[in-house]
Design a protein around this motif. Structure first.
Motif, PDB file in Angstrom:
ATOM      1  N   THR A  19      -5.393  -6.451  -1.321  1.00  0.00           N
ATOM      2  CA  THR A  19      -5.742  -6.079  -2.688  1.00  0.00           C
ATOM      3  C   THR A  19      -4.637  -5.196  -3.119  1.00  0.00           C
ATOM      4  O   THR A  19      -4.007  -5.460  -4.348  1.00  0.00           O
ATOM      5  N   ILE A  23      -1.857  -5.554  -5.954  1.00  0.00           N
ATOM      6  CA  ILE A  23      -1.476  -4.770  -7.126  1.00  0.00           C
ATOM      7  C   ILE A  23      -0.042  -4.112  -7.028  1.00  0.00           C
ATOM      8  O   ILE A  23       0.729  -3.756  -7.719  1.00  0.00           O
ATOM      9  N   SER A  24       0.375  -3.742  -5.814  1.00  0.00           N
ATOM     10  CA  SER A  24       1.555  -3.384  -5.399  1.00  0.00           C
ATOM     11  C   SER A  24       2.889  -4.050  -5.863  1.00  0.00           C
ATOM     12  O   SER A  24       3.829  -3.870  -6.516  1.00  0.00           O
ATOM     13  N   VAL A  27       3.151  -4.102  -9.688  1.00  0.00           N
ATOM     14  CA  VAL A  27       3.571  -2.916 -10.192  1.00  0.00           C
ATOM     15  C   VAL A  27       5.053  -3.075  -9.859  1.00  0.00           C
ATOM     16  O   VAL A  27       6.020  -2.620 -10.927  1.00  0.00           O
TER      17      VAL A  27
END
Length: 283
Positions: A19, A23-24, A27
């Motif tokens: 997860t 997300i990284s 971003v």
């Protein structure tokens, strides 16, 4: 600590790491596009078509690519809906669920889903040559609709398969025909999922470059008919990044920021629509 607890903790940590990786990645991509694209962003980018020498660093914008992408993705999505929805309704309402035809259809869609987009572009180019068409908005719509058709169909199929069988049987017991059940029960119950499938396919279509590189062509003008070439945002980004001029390369990141913004708006709209239509679902 027993073995089951160790196994549970291992997979829990694996899920958390996956997860965070997702997300990284998002971003990092957004940060790169914003940091490199925002300085080159201006009103002319979205309100003007390219002037002479735009790709050499002179004035202009990418309005032609923005409008072309919306035309192309919108037309392809509409065409894919016309084919996908009858197919998935037939598979789930009319056909025998375990018949060879149903299994073959789902297998074909799964295989088509994994075919690279450049293959769809080459196939669309072959169709255009057969019918004597030149690179045009219509050619791009055909190629992109072939690309998103399996995505949309399988997503709709999975949503409709989740509808309880008892709901369909209750409809039949009240005297409804299969067509009435399909149109008034199945589509209504699966509407949030169908909208999600449509918007996912739209986002896939508007962001693809390989399937339109041979079929849609490229022009500095806004297409005035289906038989005129159309510019798209992915190809505009590709051409700008390919120039040796730093100011044009910065505009490529600004174009990528615009494309990301369009997809973000589509995602937000899909969330709003899903929330609105979920209240009509029978639970």
């Amino acid at each position: 600590m027993d073995g089951r607890k160790i196994e549970e903790n291992f997979f829990k940590m694996l899920m958390i790491a996956s997860t965070l990786l997702i997300i990284s990645s998002l971003v990092l991509i957004l940060t790169t596009v914003v940091v490199k694209g925002l300085p080159a962003m201006n009103l002319a980018m979205i309100t003007q078509t390219p002037k002479g020498g735009y790709y050499l660093g002179k004035e202009g914008g990418i309005l032609n690519a923005i409008v072309g992408s919306l035309y192309l993705a919108g037309g392809a999505t509409f065409l894919a809906i016309l084919i996908s929805l009858p197919v998935v309704i037939y598979l789930n309402v009319y056909a025998d669920k375990d018949s060879p035809l149903v299994n073959a259809c789902r297998f074909s869609l799964d295989v088509l889903w994994g075919v690279p987009s450049i293959v769809f572009g080459a196939f669309g180019f072959t169709i255009m040559l057969f019918f004597g068409l030149r690179a045009s908005l219509l050619g791009g719509i055909i190629a992109v609709s072939l690309l998103i058709l399996p995505v949309m169909s399988r997503a709709m199929d999975e949503v409709i398969r989740m509808i309880p069988e008892e709901l369909l049987e209750a409809s039949y017991s009240l005297g409804a025909t299969k067509l009435e059940t399909a149109l008034k029960v199945v589509t209504r119950q699966a509407l949030p999922g169908i909208l999600t499938a449509v918007l996912i396919a739209f986002g896939r279509g508007i962001g693809d470059a390989a399937s339109v590189i041979f079929t849609a062509g490229f022009t500095d003008s806004i297409p005035s008919s289906l038989f005129r070439p159309a510019a798209t945002l992915p190809l505009a980004i590709f051409f700008q990044l390919g120039t040796p001029f730093p100011e044009v390369q910065e505009r490529a990141y600004a174009s990528a920021l615009i494309l990301t913004g369009v997809i973000l708006i589509v995602s937000i709209v899909s969330r709003i629509l899903i929330t609105r239509f979920t209240k009509h679902i029978v639970k």
